[in-house]
Design an enzyme around this catalytic site. Structure first.
Site, short mmCIF file in Angstrom:
data_model
loop_
_atom_site.label_atom_id
_atom_site.label_comp_id
_atom_site.label_asym_id
_atom_site.label_seq_id
_atom_site.Cartn_x
_atom_site.Cartn_y
_atom_site.Cartn_z
N TYR A 197 0.84 -1.20 0.00
CA TYR A 197 0.00 0.00 0.00
C TYR A 197 0.88 1.26 0.00
CZ TYR A 197 -3.15 3.55 1.95
OH TYR A 197 -3.86 4.69 2.17
N SER A 200 2.52 1.84 -3.29
CA SER A 200 1.62 2.39 -4.31
C SER A 200 1.46 3.89 -4.12
CB SER A 200 0.25 1.69 -4.25
OG SER A 200 -0.49 2.12 -3.12
#
Ligand SMILES: *[C@@H]1O[C@H](CO)[C@@H](O)[C@H](O)[C@H]1NC(C)=O
Length: 309
Positions: A197, A200
């Site tokens: 996460y 990203s």
């Protein structure tokens, strides 16, 4: 050429420190004046067309309500059509003159083209694109049963924003519009159990910083770094893994209001809560101490219950 590097290695450290001491106070003063000016010149959003991805819940939903209160027109995008309809209805009641919903998946490039095409077809222009759609998976990296399971996080968080932005750029150039990207404080700071996460979000940060230079001055870019916000995305994850919600969480409506204010003032970066910015400064100044404290806190308090002995 190599001699040049040796000279720069020798000269830049003292020059940078001298620069910071001598010029940084003036820089801060100028920023203060600009900041006061921005407070007085909030963008008139009445009749502006705003496309928001991930608008069915969380930060996206609440940003939609802030725009609606200012009379902006909304194109709301998310996978869940039934939730979008509710958000659209609330936005109309709050003051938006026209709201359309476009159900779809940002991980799908054809859908992203459709979001922009339908918005232009309906409203004839686009003023702000808000790349907000994102998912997270709270899991230690070694605990992925198959590493491919991490792929949707990048597909949605990174490619979803990237595709949509690509199709929006020609229209934003025409309107001299703005791109807003909702990254995360984890774009700047590591957070155990959020490795992919965070990656990203870090990728988004660098993409949009590069685009800011490429697209200037027609298109402006605001990058937001929310901290830990209580939403459908975060809360169930944390409760499942840690047994309770994180004590440092901030309410989604407070976060959305802060981001919205930052957008209206034309900020380049928005850190919410604001104090997280200083944690980032500490990390830059002394990364070893930052890692040591984070590691200590994680194993002391945060280690998922299924790993505790
Ligand atoms: C804001 O924009 C709308 C639509 O262009 C216009 O009608 C309104 O007068 C503007 N409001 C202000 C305060 O400038």
């Amino acid at each position: 050429m190599d001699t040049l590097h040796s000279i720069l290695n020798l000269l830049l450290p003292p020059l940078t420190i001298i620069f910071l001491f001598l010029f940084y106070p003036f820089y801060l003063l100028i920023k203060l004046v600009i900041c006061l000016h921005k407070h007085l010149h909030f963008e008139n959003l009445s009749g502006k067309v705003i496309l928001i991805t991930g608008a069915s819940s969380g930060i996206g939903e609440h940003i939609a309500y802030e725009y609606a209160k200012k009379g902006a027109y909304l194109a709301l995008v998310a996978r869940r059509k039934d939730r979008l309809e509710i958000v659209a209805e609330t936005s109309r009641q709050l003051g938006s003159g026209d709201v359309i919903i476009i159900p779809g998946d940002v991980a799908n490039v054809e859908d992203c083209k459709k979001f922009i095409d339908e918005t232009i077809h309906h409203f004839g222009k686009l003023d702000h694109l808000i790349n907000n759609a994102g998912v997270s998976q709270t899991i230690l990296f070694e605990d992925f049963t198959q590493i491919q399971d991490a792929k949707p996080i990048i597909d949605i968080n990174f490619w979803g924003s990237t595709y949509t932005t690509y199709f929006a750029i020609p229209h934003l150039r025409k309107s001299k519009g703005r791109i807003i990207v909702i990254t995360s404080s984890t774009a700047n700071l590591p957070l155990p159990t959020e490795s992919v996460y965070s990656a990203s979000k870090a990728a988004l940060l660098r993409l949009y910083e590069t685009l800011r230079v490429e697209l200037s001055p027609e298109i402006k870019i605001t990058i937001a770094f929310p901290g830990y916000i209580s939403t459908d995305m975060t809360t169930p994850n944390f409760i499942e893994k840690y047994g309770s919600d994180l004590f440092l969480s901030e309410s989604v409506s407070r976060c959305a209001k802060a981001i919205f204010k930052g957008i209206g003032r034309g900020e380049t970066y928005i850190t919410e809560p604001y104090w997280m910015k200083f944690i980032y400064l500490i990390k830059i100044a002394c990364p070893e101490i930052f890692d040591y404290v984070l590691n200590y806190l994680f194993f002391r308090y945060g280690k998922p219950y299924y790993k505790r002995d």
